[in-house]
Design a protein around this motif. Sequence first.
Motif, mmCIF file in Angstrom:
data_model
loop_
_atom_site.group_PDB
_atom_site.id
_atom_site.type_symbol
_atom_site.label_atom_id
_atom_site.label_comp_id
_atom_site.label_asym_id
_atom_site.label_seq_id
_atom_site.Cartn_x
_atom_site.Cartn_y
_atom_site.Cartn_z
ATOM 1 N N PRO A 1 0.814 -1.232 0.000
ATOM 2 C CA PRO A 1 0.000 0.000 0.000
ATOM 3 C C PRO A 1 0.838 1.270 0.000
ATOM 4 C CG PRO A 1 -0.907 -1.599 1.538
ATOM 5 C CD PRO A 1 0.404 -2.165 1.068
ATOM 6 N N GLY A 2 2.061 1.205 0.506
ATOM 7 C CA GLY A 2 2.928 2.369 0.499
ATOM 8 C C GLY A 2 3.386 2.769 -0.889
ATOM 9 N N GLU A 3 3.151 1.919 -1.886
ATOM 10 C CA GLU A 3 3.544 2.219 -3.257
ATOM 11 C C GLU A 3 2.372 2.716 -4.100
ATOM 12 O OE1 GLU A 3 5.566 -1.306 -4.661
ATOM 13 O OE2 GLU A 3 7.479 -0.491 -3.969
ATOM 14 N N ALA A 4 1.225 2.954 -3.456
ATOM 15 C CA ALA A 4 0.089 3.571 -4.149
ATOM 16 C C ALA A 4 0.230 5.086 -4.041
ATOM 17 C CB ALA A 4 -1.223 3.095 -3.539
ATOM 18 N N LEU A 5 0.436 5.741 -5.153
ATOM 19 C CA LEU A 5 0.686 7.183 -5.172
ATOM 20 C C LEU A 5 -0.446 7.917 -5.875
ATOM 21 C CD1 LEU A 5 4.468 7.350 -6.200
ATOM 22 C CD2 LEU A 5 3.494 7.315 -3.893
ATOM 23 N N ALA A 6 -0.816 9.062 -5.322
ATOM 24 C CA ALA A 6 -1.803 9.934 -5.965
ATOM 25 C C ALA A 6 -1.138 11.239 -6.378
ATOM 26 C CB ALA A 6 -2.959 10.214 -5.009
ATOM 27 N N LEU A 7 -1.527 11.717 -7.537
ATOM 28 C CA LEU A 7 -1.087 13.041 -8.001
ATOM 29 C C LEU A 7 -2.340 13.881 -8.290
ATOM 30 C CD1 LEU A 7 1.894 12.417 -10.459
ATOM 31 C CD2 LEU A 7 1.991 13.472 -8.199
ATOM 32 N N PRO A 8 -3.058 14.326 -7.248
ATOM 33 C CA PRO A 8 -4.251 15.154 -7.456
ATOM 34 C C PRO A 8 -3.862 16.599 -7.742
ATOM 35 C CG PRO A 8 -3.903 14.828 -5.112
ATOM 36 C CD PRO A 8 -2.817 14.048 -5.807
#
Length: 252
Positions: free
Chosen positions: A67-74
């Motif tokens: 889960p630490g490798e799920a990245l968001a760029l909002p």
Amino acid sequence: MLQLCFNESVAGALKFAMSIKPGGEDGATAIGFIGDMSDAEMDAELERINADMKRRQAAAAPLGGDPGEALALPMYLSIGDIRAPLSRECPRKEVVRRMIGRNYYGAANFINDADEVWRDCLGAVERIKSHCGRVRIWCDFAPDSGAGLLFAAALLDGSDAEVSVVPPPCPRDRGDGEVERFSGWGEVYPESFGREAGREILLDKPVLHMLAERWRELQAENAPLRAFINGRLTGVGEDFYDGFILNALGDE
């Protein structure tokens, strides 16, 4: 492997999808009713929702991963200046603050929340630029997502990373006679992410470079907005959506 998306809600769904077990009973459903309903109508709707949730759980496909490798760029890259360099204080940060920092409910920390999101965005950008492994991008046809894909391609262009894209699901039978339609990843349940990952499309180096070049063209143009026109992300004027809005309002 980095799992990249362009919406914080989708990133939350990705993280949940990574912890799902086959046939598990853990759900990720919040239920709210708005409007007038009788007790009988509410009970019937709850029964339908619970049955639908059980079907999803029984068919759940674990996504796996950290889960630490799920990245968001909002970063709302379909709006405003995309030419200025990114920094702790820049035009892009102001767009993010305007989009998520509206103080509708008198919250005292709304500016701090926007600042934290921007710090997370800058951190994610640095992780992407330095990453040499796999990058899976969850992209749909929302303008912010399309612009995010091109932006990510520019970050990864020339790197050793292996990049793939997962497009949103096509309409499909829900299993109870209804058809599910999806306009973006924000409408997909976490139980489905593992199954949808099998549709990922590898972007080879020439394709990645082409996408990166398209981003640089959009940067040079630096239009007020970017929108999909005939399947291509295109710079448009700030009044582009006015006709659609006025048409939806009607004569009154």
